[in-house]
Design a protein around this motif. Structure first.
Motif, PDB file in Angstrom:
ATOM      1  N   SER A  10       0.962  -1.156  -0.028  1.00 24.65           N
ATOM      2  CA  SER A  10      -0.085  -0.073  -0.052  1.00 24.65           C
ATOM      3  C   SER A  10       0.769   1.129  -0.107  1.00 24.65           C
ATOM      4  O   SER A  10       0.634   2.210   0.835  1.00 24.65           O
ATOM      5  CB  SER A  10      -0.847  -0.073   1.053  1.00 24.65           C
ATOM      6  N   SER A  35     -15.587  -0.343  -2.490  1.00 26.92           N
ATOM      7  CA  SER A  35     -14.263  -0.783  -2.095  1.00 26.92           C
ATOM      8  C   SER A  35     -14.260  -2.250  -1.435  1.00 26.92           C
ATOM      9  O   SER A  35     -15.663  -2.592  -1.077  1.00 26.92           O
ATOM     10  CB  SER A  35     -13.368   0.060  -0.998  1.00 26.92           C
ATOM     11  N   LYS A  37     -12.096  -6.727  -0.834  1.00 28.80           N
ATOM     12  CA  LYS A  37     -10.865  -7.276  -1.013  1.00 28.80           C
ATOM     13  C   LYS A  37     -10.888  -7.828  -1.961  1.00 28.80           C
ATOM     14  O   LYS A  37     -12.055  -8.438  -2.533  1.00 28.80           O
ATOM     15  CB  LYS A  37     -10.697  -8.070   0.239  1.00 28.80           C
ATOM     16  N   THR A  41      -5.209  -8.521  -1.338  1.00 31.25           N
ATOM     17  CA  THR A  41      -5.189  -7.281  -1.310  1.00 31.25           C
ATOM     18  C   THR A  41      -6.709  -6.521  -1.343  1.00 31.25           C
ATOM     19  O   THR A  41      -7.695  -7.111  -1.035  1.00 31.25           O
ATOM     20  CB  THR A  41      -4.086  -6.347  -2.291  1.00 31.25           C
ATOM     21  N   TYR A  42      -6.533  -5.159  -1.542  1.00 32.06           N
ATOM     22  CA  TYR A  42      -7.667  -4.296  -1.321  1.00 32.06           C
ATOM     23  C   TYR A  42      -7.934  -3.628  -2.684  1.00 32.06           C
ATOM     24  O   TYR A  42      -6.610  -3.113  -3.542  1.00 32.06           O
ATOM     25  CB  TYR A  42      -7.547  -3.309  -0.468  1.00 32.06           C
ATOM     26  N   ARG A  44     -10.410  -0.269  -4.703  1.00 28.96           N
ATOM     27  CA  ARG A  44     -11.068   0.915  -4.299  1.00 28.96           C
ATOM     28  C   ARG A  44     -11.419   1.352  -5.696  1.00 28.96           C
ATOM     29  O   ARG A  44     -10.258   1.713  -6.594  1.00 28.96           O
ATOM     30  CB  ARG A  44     -10.256   1.851  -3.352  1.00 28.96           C
TER      31      ARG A  44
END
Length: 349
Positions: A10, A35, A37, A41-42, A44
């Motif tokens: 990040s 947003s 997962k 990871t994530y 958005r």
């Protein structure tokens, strides 16, 4: 080579509502933020001017697209397209999607330009050091184990074949194991950007992990901005802020995803030539390119090369690159002339 699924990095901070304050008067249009997962990871997605019904439709399409991308690239799922290719020990060309072909072709090209520093076939080494689907080792791998894993890699053993009936992937080394974690975030980010544009939106910012693409303006009527994070474990510590101007950006860093073994700090970035985690002073590489996929491939290759070789190659290839090096007095930043054009003026100098 970035791993730990698609890497939990990040190093980029999105300068949009709720993170860093933007400048300028507020617009009547609001930003819809979706947003969640994905791929370890994530993600958005920030879109300007979406109605509630459009937001719901967009969320559904995003989840579907990310699920498909994971099905294509995952090395954690035995039934993914990539896992099936890795399990195959023959030499017959195997069918793949055009999207995967583009990711591999881009990776092979950058691999050649970085003299093999960016190598998507180092999966055996990645797994040996515990940054893939396998568990972390309880003791340091031996040189014999490293040498054995190195015999199973090599970009020259992988080929993308374009035919009238489709696109295929072929290997001439039975044990070749392809790991696309290093470009997975850029791959997915570009897909989400195309999805958003396909729904008619021209003002958006999309990110998956450390890869970002933006177009147009935010709710303040200003270009979307992204902050490069300082190489520290502290959240939202800003090194520099850039206006993407419709480009893709990706950062690779050695200071986030690591573990310690026998008193040694081991980075998730593996040098294909030594077969070991990198140990040099370059701790972060950020690249701006026309696509997130392109940026995502270059940042890893530059990280493997180290500060001197990365600087030389970035200048030779006219890349927009921002490097952070560790020094006895702290950290030192370097950027190419191409990158300077994206730095927010208030942060220059």
């Amino acid at each position: 080579m970035l791993v730990s699924r698609y890497s939990l990095r990040s190093a980029l901070i999105l300068c949009c509502a709720g993170l860093l304050a933007a400048c300028g008067p507020a617009d009547k249009q609001q930003v819809s933020v979706i947003s969640g997962k994905t791929m370890g990871t994530y993600y958005r997605v920030s879109v300007l001017g979406a109605s509630k019904s459009q937001e719901a439709e967009l969320r559904e399409k995003i989840e579907s697209q990310l699920k498909e991308d994971d099905h294509q690239l995952s090395t954690y799922k035995d039934d993914s397209v990539l896992s099936r290719f890795n399990q195959y020990t023959g030499s017959e060309p195997q069918p793949i999607s055009q999207g995967m072909a583009d990711a591999i072709t881009t990776s092979l090209r950058i691999g050649r330009l970085t003299d093999g520093a960016m190598d998507i076939t180092v999966g055996p080494l990645v797994n040996l050091w515990g940054f893939g689907p396998t568990k972390q080792p309880v003791k340091m791998p031996t040189q014999e184990q490293i040498d054995a894993a190195k015999k199973l890699d090599g970009l020259q053993h992988l080929k993308v074949i374009e035919q009238s009936d489709g696109t295929y992937l072929q290997k001439d080394l039975p044990g070749l194991y392809v790991d696309l974690s290093t470009v997975g975030e850029g791959y997915a980010t570009d897909h989400l950007a195309r999805l958003v544009e396909g729904m008619g939106f021209s003002d958006y910012l999309v990110s998956v992990g450390g890869a970002v693409v933006s177009r147009g303006y935010n709710e303040k009527g200003r270009p979307w901005q992204v902050a490069i994070q300082k190489p520290t474990d502290k959240e939202n510590a800003v090194q520099a802020i850039v206006d993407l101007q419709g480009m893709g950006i990706s950062t690779s860093g050695s200071y986030r995803n690591y573990y310690e073994l026998d008193g040694v700090r081991l980075s998730h970035i593996i040098d294909p030539k030594t077969g070991r985690p990198i140990q040099h002073k370059l701790v972060s590489a950020t690249v701006i390119a026309s696509t997130a996929l392109e940026a995502d491939g270059w940042d890893t290759g530059l990280m493997v090369l180290g500060e001197k070789k990365a600087m030389a190659l970035a200048e030779q290839q006219h890349l927009a690159v921002y490097l952070i090096m560790k020094t006895p007095d702290g950290f030192q930043a370097y950027m190419t002339p191409q990158f300077k054009t994206y730095i927010r003026k208030a942060d220059q100098g």
